[in-house]
Design an enzyme around this catalytic site. Structure first.
Site, PDB file in Angstrom:
ATOM      1  N   ILE A 288       6.494  -2.876   7.656  1.00 50.91           N
ATOM      2  CA  ILE A 288       6.493  -1.414   7.724  1.00 50.91           C
ATOM      3  C   ILE A 288       7.411  -0.885   6.634  1.00 50.91           C
ATOM      4  CG2 ILE A 288       6.847   0.597   9.182  1.00 50.91           C
ATOM      5  CD1 ILE A 288       4.665  -1.447  10.163  1.00 50.91           C
ATOM      6  N   LYS A 289       6.847  -0.042   5.767  1.00 50.06           N
ATOM      7  CA  LYS A 289       7.635   0.497   4.649  1.00 50.06           C
ATOM      8  C   LYS A 289       8.453   1.705   5.104  1.00 50.06           C
ATOM      9  CE  LYS A 289       5.779   0.607   0.387  1.00 50.06           C
ATOM     10  NZ  LYS A 289       4.739   0.846  -0.655  1.00 50.06           N
ATOM     11  N   ILE A 290       9.759   1.616   4.888  1.00 48.15           N
ATOM     12  CA  ILE A 290      10.683   2.704   5.219  1.00 48.15           C
ATOM     13  C   ILE A 290      11.470   3.045   3.964  1.00 48.15           C
ATOM     14  CG2 ILE A 290      12.698   3.367   6.601  1.00 48.15           C
ATOM     15  CD1 ILE A 290      11.738   1.474   8.788  1.00 48.15           C
TER      16      ILE A 290
ATOM     17  N   THR B 215       0.843  -1.199   0.000  1.00 53.29           N
ATOM     18  CA  THR B 215       0.000   0.000   0.000  1.00 53.29           C
ATOM     19  C   THR B 215       0.877   1.247   0.000  1.00 53.29           C
ATOM     20  OG1 THR B 215      -0.047   0.263   2.405  1.00 53.29           O
ATOM     21  CG2 THR B 215      -1.704  -1.204   1.447  1.00 53.29           C
TER      22      THR B 215
ATOM     23  N   ILE C 178       2.577  -1.348   5.100  1.00 45.23           N
ATOM     24  CA  ILE C 178       2.052  -0.005   5.363  1.00 45.23           C
ATOM     25  C   ILE C 178       3.224   0.939   5.546  1.00 45.23           C
ATOM     26  CG2 ILE C 178       1.821  -0.446   7.866  1.00 45.23           C
ATOM     27  CD1 ILE C 178      -0.654   1.437   7.796  1.00 45.23           C
TER      28      ILE C 178
END
Length: 367
Positions: free
Chosen positions: A138-140, A44, A107
């Site tokens: 977790i998107k970083i 996403t 996300i």
């Protein structure tokens, strides 16, 4: 079940959907894609959520309740998006339980934090705690400031999707950040087998930027290189991945239970209508990778995509030759990647503003 997508999965490519909405979740569409389209993960971003929230009434009740409770726009966004990701994680949980690395839902940390290490770490921790599902990612972003945040998150046992990678040089730094995080996690006594990560290597935007520069050069030599850079770049990235897997440093971590940080081919929707619409799927078939696709690309592959075997392994010399020719015709490759990263961060921030504006509009209607 689509035979073409099944063949892609059997070739070792994990098919993830680059889209999510409450409508997909509540109508059973996401579950159907898992069952019928070999989808084993979801990614996403703020643009995806903005479109979902703007187009659907399924968020209205939650928005009304949050507004009544006095929530500000940031809180509303946080609650809406983490709920969708949590519910998508539930749908993908059986996949996560039956496979080693799939069944994941990503996300993104707030994009405005892309150049702030400490705030990115705090955002990653907050999202991880709120979603509270082991199959979340977790998107970083892989900015210079994002690299230490990746290490810090992994060291806390948080699974991470590293996004916005354009160059092989930065990808190597991302892999190093992942290994450093695993080493720290191991020292803390965290079970390394619980940590997952993918590294999202952006594909189509590389061709878009380089093709534009080739057009300006205008020579036959330049024209012959159009549409060649993105795949070549990904091939070199995979070679770097294989190099790390062969290292003593990785071998020690794998022996301690660590999972591979698989390359994820992102931005695989074709931007140039002159190119085959399945180009960045067919030409990047190789085991131990993820391809996250917008639904349009997914359906195009289901309809007419071809799996022509491993198109990546052993092709590094050919790929390097493409970049040597690009440099020879006058393409400043280092500048290309610098521009793409700056534009990528700017696009992420613009997407966040779009999401803020969308949710503010919904909040006004809820009053």
């Amino acid at each position: 079940m689509s035979d073409r997508l099944k063949a892609l999965a059997q070739a070792g490519v994990s098919i993830w959907l680059d889209d999510l909405s409450r409508e997909r979740i509540e109508t059973g569409n996401l579950a159907d894609l898992v069952k019928e389209r070999s989808v084993v993960g979801v990614t996403t971003n703020p643009t995806i959520f903005a479109a979902a929230i703007a187009d659907g009434e399924r968020y209205d009740d939650q928005v009304r309740k949050l507004v009544a409770d006095g929530a500000d726009v940031d809180k509303v966004i946080f609650e809406l998006t983490t709920e969708d990701v949590r519910n998508a994680c539930e749908i993908l949980a059986p996949v996560a339980e039956s496979t080693k690395d799939d069944g994941r839902v990503s996300i993104e940390v707030e994009p405005t934090l892309a150049n702030d290490t400490d705030a990115t770490i705090a955002s990653a921790k907050a999202l991880w705690a709120a979603v509270d599902r082991p199959n979340a990612l977790i998107k970083i972003p892989a900015t210079l400031e994002g690299l230490p945040a990746i290490t810090a998150a992994i060291a806390e046992g948080i699974s991470v999707n590293v996004t916005l990678i354009f160059s092989v040089e930065r990808y190597r730094a991302v892999m190093d950040a992942y290994l450093a995080g695993l080493e720290q996690a191991k020292d803390k006594g965290i079970d390394l087998s619980t940590i997952r990560s993918v590294a999202s290597f952006f594909v189509s935007r590389v061709d878009t930027e380089i093709d534009k520069r080739l057009d300006k050069i205008g020579s036959p030599e330049a024209a012959a290189l159009a549409g060649k850079a993105a795949v070549a770049n990904a091939v070199l990235a995979y070679a770097a991945f294989e190099e790390v897997l062969a290292s003593d440093r990785w071998q020690a971590l794998e022996a301690a239970g660590a999972n591979r940080q698989r390359p994820l081919w992102a931005s695989t929707g074709v931007k140039n209508p002159a190119y085959p619409d399945t180009l960045y799927v067919t030409d990047l078939v190789v085991a131990d990778t993820v391809n996250t696709m917008p639904e349009k690309t997914l359906e195009a592959f289901a309809d007419h995509g071809e799996v022509e075997g491993d198109k990546v392994t052993g092709k590094a010399a050919e790929a390097q030759a493409v970049f040597d020719r690009l440099s020879a015709v006058g393409i400043d490759v280092a500048d290309v990647f610098k521009v793409l990263e700056v534009e990528g961060v700017d696009k992420f921030k613009a997407s966040w503003i779009e999401l803020l504006d969308t949710v503010k509009g919904q909040m006004e209607q809820a009053k």
